[in-house]
Design a protein around this motif. Structure first.
Motif, PDB file in Angstrom:
ATOM      1  N   GLY A  30       0.658  -0.920   0.172  1.00 51.90           N
ATOM      2  CA  GLY A  30       0.157   0.196   0.071  1.00 51.90           C
ATOM      3  C   GLY A  30       0.635   0.992   0.237  1.00 51.90           C
ATOM      4  O   GLY A  30       2.013   0.803   0.518  1.00 51.90           O
ATOM      5  N   ALA A  31       0.292   2.180  -0.790  1.00 49.75           N
ATOM      6  CA  ALA A  31       0.733   3.551  -1.088  1.00 49.75           C
ATOM      7  C   ALA A  31       0.744   4.199   0.486  1.00 49.75           C
ATOM      8  O   ALA A  31       1.590   5.478   0.477  1.00 49.75           O
ATOM      9  N   GLN A  32      -0.134   4.357   1.540  1.00 47.79           N
ATOM     10  CA  GLN A  32       0.358   4.523   2.628  1.00 47.79           C
ATOM     11  C   GLN A  32       0.800   4.351   3.778  1.00 47.79           C
ATOM     12  O   GLN A  32       1.885   3.492   3.800  1.00 47.79           O
ATOM     13  N   THR A  33       1.457   5.423   4.892  1.00 50.43           N
ATOM     14  CA  THR A  33       2.558   4.782   5.987  1.00 50.43           C
ATOM     15  C   THR A  33       2.388   5.910   6.860  1.00 50.43           C
ATOM     16  O   THR A  33       2.075   6.462   6.453  1.00 50.43           O
ATOM     17  N   PHE A  34       3.465   5.370   7.563  1.00 48.17           N
ATOM     18  CA  PHE A  34       3.624   5.891   8.854  1.00 48.17           C
ATOM     19  C   PHE A  34       4.615   4.752   9.469  1.00 48.17           C
ATOM     20  O   PHE A  34       5.125   3.991   9.301  1.00 48.17           O
ATOM     21  N   PHE A  35       5.420   5.702  10.171  1.00 46.36           N
ATOM     22  CA  PHE A  35       6.519   5.302  11.336  1.00 46.36           C
ATOM     23  C   PHE A  35       6.303   5.336  13.252  1.00 46.36           C
ATOM     24  O   PHE A  35       5.102   5.287  13.389  1.00 46.36           O
ATOM     25  N   ILE A  36       6.282   3.853  13.319  1.00 49.13           N
ATOM     26  CA  ILE A  36       6.883   3.669  14.593  1.00 49.13           C
ATOM     27  C   ILE A  36       8.221   4.068  15.289  1.00 49.13           C
ATOM     28  O   ILE A  36       8.929   4.187  14.614  1.00 49.13           O
ATOM     29  N   ARG A  37       7.867   5.279  16.046  1.00 49.17           N
ATOM     30  CA  ARG A  37       8.707   6.006  16.372  1.00 49.17           C
ATOM     31  C   ARG A  37       9.540   4.919  17.779  1.00 49.17           C
ATOM     32  O   ARG A  37       8.959   5.781  18.732  1.00 49.17           O
ATOM     33  N   ILE A  38      10.458   4.751  17.833  1.00 49.78           N
ATOM     34  CA  ILE A  38      11.481   4.230  19.061  1.00 49.78           C
ATOM     35  C   ILE A  38      11.978   5.110  19.937  1.00 49.78           C
ATOM     36  O   ILE A  38      12.980   5.124  19.166  1.00 49.78           O
ATOM     37  N   THR A  39      12.025   4.917  21.035  1.00 46.42           N
ATOM     38  CA  THR A  39      13.090   6.070  21.516  1.00 46.42           C
ATOM     39  C   THR A  39      13.449   5.852  23.027  1.00 46.42           C
ATOM     40  O   THR A  39      13.023   4.995  24.025  1.00 46.42           O
ATOM     41  N   SER A  40      15.344   5.321  23.275  1.00 41.87           N
ATOM     42  CA  SER A  40      15.698   5.147  24.352  1.00 41.87           C
ATOM     43  C   SER A  40      15.926   5.903  24.979  1.00 41.87           C
ATOM     44  O   SER A  40      16.464   6.325  26.271  1.00 41.87           O
ATOM     45  N   GLY A  41      16.373   6.854  24.676  1.00 41.00           N
ATOM     46  CA  GLY A  41      17.238   8.355  25.351  1.00 41.00           C
ATOM     47  C   GLY A  41      18.975   8.132  25.377  1.00 41.00           C
ATOM     48  O   GLY A  41      19.872   8.745  26.321  1.00 41.00           O
ATOM     49  N   PHE A  42      19.142   6.970  25.045  1.00 46.82           N
ATOM     50  CA  PHE A  42      20.587   7.213  25.545  1.00 46.82           C
ATOM     51  C   PHE A  42      21.062   6.218  24.138  1.00 46.82           C
ATOM     52  O   PHE A  42      20.625   5.263  23.466  1.00 46.82           O
ATOM     53  N   PRO A  43      22.262   6.861  23.800  1.00 46.17           N
ATOM     54  CA  PRO A  43      23.092   6.826  22.859  1.00 46.17           C
ATOM     55  C   PRO A  43      23.847   4.624  22.328  1.00 46.17           C
ATOM     56  O   PRO A  43      24.446   4.360  23.023  1.00 46.17           O
ATOM     57  N   GLY A  44      23.837   4.533  21.546  1.00 50.03           N
ATOM     58  CA  GLY A  44      23.957   3.153  20.878  1.00 50.03           C
ATOM     59  C   GLY A  44      22.600   1.784  21.182  1.00 50.03           C
ATOM     60  O   GLY A  44      23.423   1.186  21.628  1.00 50.03           O
ATOM     61  N   THR A  45      21.931   2.751  21.434  1.00 48.51           N
ATOM     62  CA  THR A  45      20.822   2.208  22.257  1.00 48.51           C
ATOM     63  C   THR A  45      20.712   0.279  20.951  1.00 48.51           C
ATOM     64  O   THR A  45      20.906  -0.415  21.204  1.00 48.51           O
ATOM     65  N   PHE A  46      20.474   1.022  19.984  1.00 44.51           N
ATOM     66  CA  PHE A  46      19.965   0.697  18.855  1.00 44.51           C
ATOM     67  C   PHE A  46      21.470  -0.547  17.939  1.00 44.51           C
ATOM     68  O   PHE A  46      20.943  -0.966  16.724  1.00 44.51           O
TER      69      PHE A  46
END
Length: 463
Positions: free
Chosen positions: A315-331
């Motif tokens: 589908g052409a519709q989109t959205f984002f799931i934004r996940i935040t940790s607050g700490f550099p290097g988490t991901f």
């Protein structure tokens, strides 16, 4: 076709359909940007049309261009239709061309002034303001009709003296016209307090148009009636009782209603209460829904194109799931990347949306290829030291949409074909429930994207 990150996103499983994603920086100050950009894309496509079975564009620029074209088309049809309906009604009911012309003159002048006001205030024609001319013609004509009716009565009372008839008319409807005009004006002006810009614009334009219309009616109307006012509207007995077919019809309806109330009070009351209860049952089924594709007919090109993308790609519709940790290097840590991977797996298994994409897909692809292309290795590696090494193989341009430079925040791109805001809200509630239950409590998440903002706007409008 061996790249799972491309199949279903940029190329179909059978290799017969492909897509080119265009990312444009929108000039918010240029109201014609989307229309011009969409037409330029069409021009580029047309040069290569002969080389393919079918080529087309799809996206918000194309959709907004179609909406703009439909708005102009509606403007060319709504106003003439409203004018014709008003003119026909007045001619049939009053049997007077000069009487029917008065509302058209006052409403037409009001529409012109309102259009000038929109230009002066820099308010564009949009899906709401486009209906204001029709509103002015239909709602604004009520004062004219009351004035014409009392003018006709005044002509009978004054034995054909127009100025006396105008004085009689002013005494009869002056207060009523003033109060109905003020209440209508204030009703539309109240829309201005809404937080949605498009509603504010509609409220401002409609309130202005329905403010100037009665002013024009009470100033231009008497002058018009003095020079061109009809000497006779319909037939009249010597007693002054009107006998045209409209009056006879409503008189008959009124008599029957009064007879029913007097003779069958309990039955009438039971009918009214039963109807109210039935309507109340259906009232709870009313839903807030802002169906983007619902603006267009089911047979329209844009709906057909949307279905093709949904069936062959995503589908052409989109959205984002934004996940935040607050700490550099988490991901960069496999533990947290696996949580992202689990979310994507849940979305795929649930089937609420078409496809997801994130940094984990790129890392999993590299891990698979580093292990001889074995499908079992298409996953986040267990060893933490492998992640930084794999990231060295990915250009920053390919990851900036999915992760911040310090790897403290990550995005999951979700593609879907849910144009209905009601259906999208239900799907998001299910997804939110899963995230609240399974996501590490130290990680914060939110949904963002144009679809999400439109949903919130629809909810705000409903409240």
């Amino acid at each position: 076709l061996r790249n799972p990150n491309l199949v279903g996103s940029l190329i179909s499983k059978d290799g017969t359909t492909t897509a080119i994603n265009l990312f444009a920086e929108v000039d918010r100050q240029d109201r014609e940007f989307h229309v011009r950009f969409s037409r330029q894309v069409d021009e580029a496509i047309a040069k290569h049309q002969a080389n393919f079975e079918q080529t087309f564009q799809f996206g918000m620029s194309y959709a907004r261009r179609l909406i703009a074209e439909n708005i102009l088309g509606d403007q060319m049809s709504l106003v003439p239709l409203a004018t014709f309906a008003l003119l026909l009604t007045l001619i049939i009911s009053m049997r007077s061309l000069s009487g029917a012309a008065m509302p058209l003159i006052t409403a037409g002048t009001s529409v012109i002034l309102t259009a000038g006001f929109m230009g002066a205030m820099n308010i564009p024609i949009n899906i709401l303001t486009v209906i204001v001319p029709a509103l002015i013609i239909v709602i604004g004509s009520t004062e004219d009709i009351h004035m014409l009716s009392e003018f006709a009565e005044g002509m009978h009372e004054s034995k054909g003296i127009k100025d006396e008839a105008i004085r009689y008319m002013a005494g009869k409807v002056g207060v009523a016209v003033m109060f109905t005009s003020v209440t209508t004006f204030l009703g539309f002006l109240s829309i201005v307090v809404n937080e949605i810009t498009i509603l504010k614009q509609f409220g401002i334009v409609a309130a202005f148009g329905l403010f100037v219309n009665p002013l024009i009616t009470v100033t231009v109307g008497p002058v018009f009636l003095h020079f061109f006012g009809p000497r006779k509207i319909g037939d009249a007995h010597e007693s002054g009782t009107k006998t045209n077919w409209v009056d006879r019809f409503f008189h008959g309806v009124t008599e029957r209603i009064l007879w029913a109330i007097n003779e069958h009070r309990k039955a009438v009351l039971a009918t009214l209460l039963g109807s109210a209860a039935l309507i109340g049952i259906f009232l709870v089924q009313v839903q807030v829904d802002n169906d983007f594709l619902g603006y267009f007919k089911k047979t329209s090109d844009i709906r057909g194109r949307s279905n093709i993308l949904h069936d062959r790609l995503s589908g052409a519709q989109t959205f984002f799931i934004r996940i935040t940790s607050g700490f550099p290097g988490t991901f960069k840590n496999p533990e947290y990347l696996k949580e992202v991977e689990d979310i994507q797996r849940y979305i795929a298994e649930k089937g609420l949306f078409d496809r997801t994409q994130s940094l984990t897909d790129q890392i999993a692809l590299i891990h698979r290829e580093m292990n001889g292309g074995k499908a079992d290795f298409y996953k986040i590696p267990e060893k933490p030291d492998l992640i930084p090494q794999y990231l060295l193989l990915i250009h920053r341009d390919d990851t900036e949409r999915f992760v911040t430079a310090d790897y403290s925040e990550i995005n999951i791109l979700v593609r879907h074909n849910l144009s209905s805001s009601h259906e999208l809200s239900a799907a998001l509630q299910d997804l939110e429930g899963y995230l609240q239950k399974h996501l590490n409590p130290y990680l914060k998440f939110n949904f963002t994207g144009e679809n999400i903002l439109i949903n919130k706007a629809a909810d705000t409008m409903a409240r």
